[in-house]
Design a protein around this motif. Structure first.
Motif, PDB file in Angstrom:
ATOM      1  N   LEU A  60       0.854  -1.192   0.000  1.00  0.00           N
ATOM      2  CA  LEU A  60       0.000   0.000   0.000  1.00  0.00           C
ATOM      3  C   LEU A  60       0.884   1.235   0.000  1.00  0.00           C
ATOM      4  N   SER A  61       0.553   2.210  -0.831  1.00  0.00           N
ATOM      5  CA  SER A  61       1.343   3.440  -0.907  1.00  0.00           C
ATOM      6  C   SER A  61       0.436   4.657  -0.976  1.00  0.00           C
ATOM      7  N   GLY A  62       0.912   5.762  -0.394  1.00  0.00           N
ATOM      8  CA  GLY A  62       0.183   7.026  -0.411  1.00  0.00           C
ATOM      9  C   GLY A  62       1.027   8.124  -1.012  1.00  0.00           C
ATOM     10  N   SER A  67      -3.537  10.565  -3.804  1.00  0.00           N
ATOM     11  CA  SER A  67      -3.946   9.277  -4.363  1.00  0.00           C
ATOM     12  C   SER A  67      -3.383   8.117  -3.552  1.00  0.00           C
ATOM     13  N   LEU A  68      -4.024   6.940  -3.671  1.00  0.00           N
ATOM     14  CA  LEU A  68      -3.613   5.719  -2.984  1.00  0.00           C
ATOM     15  C   LEU A  68      -3.480   4.598  -4.007  1.00  0.00           C
ATOM     16  N   HIS A  69      -2.513   3.703  -3.788  1.00  0.00           N
ATOM     17  CA  HIS A  69      -2.262   2.612  -4.725  1.00  0.00           C
ATOM     18  C   HIS A  69      -1.976   1.328  -3.966  1.00  0.00           C
ATOM     19  N   ARG A  95     -14.363  11.875  -5.065  1.00  0.00           N
ATOM     20  CA  ARG A  95     -14.928  12.649  -3.959  1.00  0.00           C
ATOM     21  C   ARG A  95     -14.486  12.100  -2.611  1.00  0.00           C
ATOM     22  N   THR A  96     -14.239  10.798  -2.537  1.00  0.00           N
ATOM     23  CA  THR A  96     -13.884  10.171  -1.268  1.00  0.00           C
ATOM     24  C   THR A  96     -12.386  10.225  -0.966  1.00  0.00           C
ATOM     25  N   ALA A  97     -11.575  10.696  -1.913  1.00  0.00           N
ATOM     26  CA  ALA A  97     -10.125  10.695  -1.728  1.00  0.00           C
ATOM     27  C   ALA A  97      -9.689  11.821  -0.808  1.00  0.00           C
ATOM     28  N   HIS A  98      -8.454  11.739  -0.346  1.00  0.00           N
ATOM     29  CA  HIS A  98      -7.866  12.834   0.423  1.00  0.00           C
ATOM     30  C   HIS A  98      -7.689  14.043  -0.477  1.00  0.00           C
ATOM     31  N   ARG A  99      -7.960  15.226   0.091  1.00  0.00           N
ATOM     32  CA  ARG A  99      -7.853  16.447  -0.696  1.00  0.00           C
ATOM     33  C   ARG A  99      -6.407  16.862  -0.907  1.00  0.00           C
ATOM     34  N   SER A 118      -4.108   8.767   6.399  1.00  0.00           N
ATOM     35  CA  SER A 118      -4.268  10.107   6.982  1.00  0.00           C
ATOM     36  C   SER A 118      -3.384  11.077   6.222  1.00  0.00           C
ATOM     37  N   GLY A 119      -3.673  12.375   6.379  1.00  0.00           N
ATOM     38  CA  GLY A 119      -2.885  13.334   5.619  1.00  0.00           C
ATOM     39  C   GLY A 119      -3.121  14.770   5.991  1.00  0.00           C
ATOM     40  N   MET A 120      -2.695  15.650   5.081  1.00  0.00           N
ATOM     41  CA  MET A 120      -2.708  17.086   5.313  1.00  0.00           C
ATOM     42  C   MET A 120      -4.099  17.710   5.235  1.00  0.00           C
TER      43      MET A 120
END
Length: 407
Positions: A60-62, A67-69, A95-99, A118-120
């Motif tokens: 898993l990568s962010g 985006s996520l992969h 719409r559900t992704a991190h902004r 999690s993120g900014m």
């Protein structure tokens, strides 16, 4: 190998010694893999990686663009040449992704059907892997730099969250709410890690240069504040004990939970005893680290001695944990490295950085130069009994195949 198996059958060495010796050889001889790679799909720098602990199959990568992969690591082709393909993706435009930038990712420790990001954008998201949609979302006051869920907890489902506020938040996945606020830091918290030995023990690092140890069952105050001078400050101004002379932006426990490694922007890596809280005074030298965000580094699982892989600018440094000896430098990235994760089953390393690449580092089984050099140096220092042990390890590495048909 045949000779080693004969020694196991005769009871000269323990069966587990084979696993330990092979793991050690691979850990010492990592180099950029020539036969396998990760499909290049990232359009921005990669900030975080994680391998699922149940099967060891999914990476898993962010990314910095939100985006996520997910890549499939297992090779069933029968060929050594293999590219790990992308199997799932959360595009930044959904719409559900991190902004904003994703800073931390983690598989649910007991099931690859869930993962946490999690993120900014000040959010923590719990994802259902089957449909790649958030099952729950938590919003916070500050930007989230790192989260972590215990891999051994059986009585709770707590996720620790380090953010730009000066306290650690604990999110309970069962109740869907924040249950604790751990107040002890005076500035933004950058990193947090649960102990792999004690399910209620949490370590946190902050911009106030401190590393605090918490027992979350009694969260009114921390258990220990780690002091780099072990209580022997050099002046009155050092009465307030700090773990580093700069921000603490990386933490990692050894897999037995007995020691904790901390990484700071004072360009230092420090080793601490988990139970006494003492600085073990291991000198790893100067390790450039000017990043004002969480740095993910990792430790080998079953090698002896244990190694730590530390990202520093565009390099990855390998150190022996107990001695501080620098073993090797892994070169391959074209920009700053943000994350290193060690695969516990394959004994290989994955790294990611701002160059948008995820690289695989594995051992070349035809060469064992680094490990052989380590054995040679240890042979010169050890007493006769320990020397015989090292020679047994050397026999594990030797190719002792023979043919009965030779004249």
């Amino acid at each position: 190998m045949i000779q080693f198996l004969e020694n196991v059958r005769a009871g000269i060495v323990e069966p587990h010694a084979l696993i330990r010796a092979e793991s050690t050889k691979r850990s010492y001889n990592l180099q950029l893999c020539k036969h396998r790679d990760i499909e290049s799909v990232h359009t921005a720098g990669v900030n975080a990686l994680d391998v699922d602990t149940m099967e060891g199959k999914y990476l898993l990568s962010g990314s910095a663009d939100g985006s996520l992969h997910i890549h499939d690591l297992q090779n069933f082709t029968g060929s050594p040449h293999f590219t790990s393909k992308l199997i799932c993706k959360v595009d930044r435009n959904l719409r559900t992704a991190h902004r904003y930038s994703v800073e931390c990712v983690q598989w649910y420790p007991f099931d690859s059907g869930l993962f946490i990001t999690s993120g900014m954008d000040k959010q923590l998201k719990i994802w259902d892997t089957n449909c790649m949609k958030p099952a729950d979302t938590f919003s916070f006051e500050g930007r989230v730099f790192q989260h972590h869920m215990s891999r051994i907890a059986t009585r709770n489902c707590l996720v620790a969250v380090a953010s730009s506020v000066n306290h650690i938040l604990l999110v309970d996945l069962k109740s869907g709410s924040c249950t604790h606020e751990l107040r002890g830091h005076s500035s933004s918290t950058l990193t947090c890690r649960w102990s792999p030995r004690e399910e209620y023990l949490l370590a946190t690092g902050s911009c106030d240069n401190k590393v605090l140890l918490w027992d979350v069952r009694a969260a009114k105050c921390c258990l220990k504040s780690l002091d780099q001078h072990n209580g022997k400050g050099r002046s009155v101004s050092e009465a307030t004990n700090t773990a580093h002379d700069g921000y603490v932006n990386g933490l990692c426990f050894t897999h037995d939970g007995l020691f904790l490694l901390s990484y700071g922007t004072d360009h230092r890596l420090r080793l601490w005893s988990t139970y006494s809280g003492h600085n073990e005074m291991v000198n790893y030298g100067k390790i450039p680290n000017d990043t004002k965000k969480c740095m993910q580094f990792d430790i080998t699982v079953s090698s002896d001695p244990k190694l730590v892989y530390v990202p520093s600018e565009g390099n990855i440094f390998m150190y022996e944990i107990q001695s501080g000896v620098k073993v090797n430098t892994l070169l391959g990235h074209y920009n700053c490295v943000n994350s290193c994760i060690y695969h516990p089953f394959y004994h290989e390393l994955y790294s990611a950085g701002n160059d948008r690449n995820v690289l695989i580092w594995t051992a070349d089984h035809c060469q064992g130069a680094v490990y052989e050099e380590h054995l040679k140096s240890q042979n010169q220092k050890k007493e006769p009994f320990e020397r015989r042990t090292l020679l047994v390890r050397r026999n594990v590495m030797a190719d002792t195949w023979s043919s009965d048909e030779e004249g």
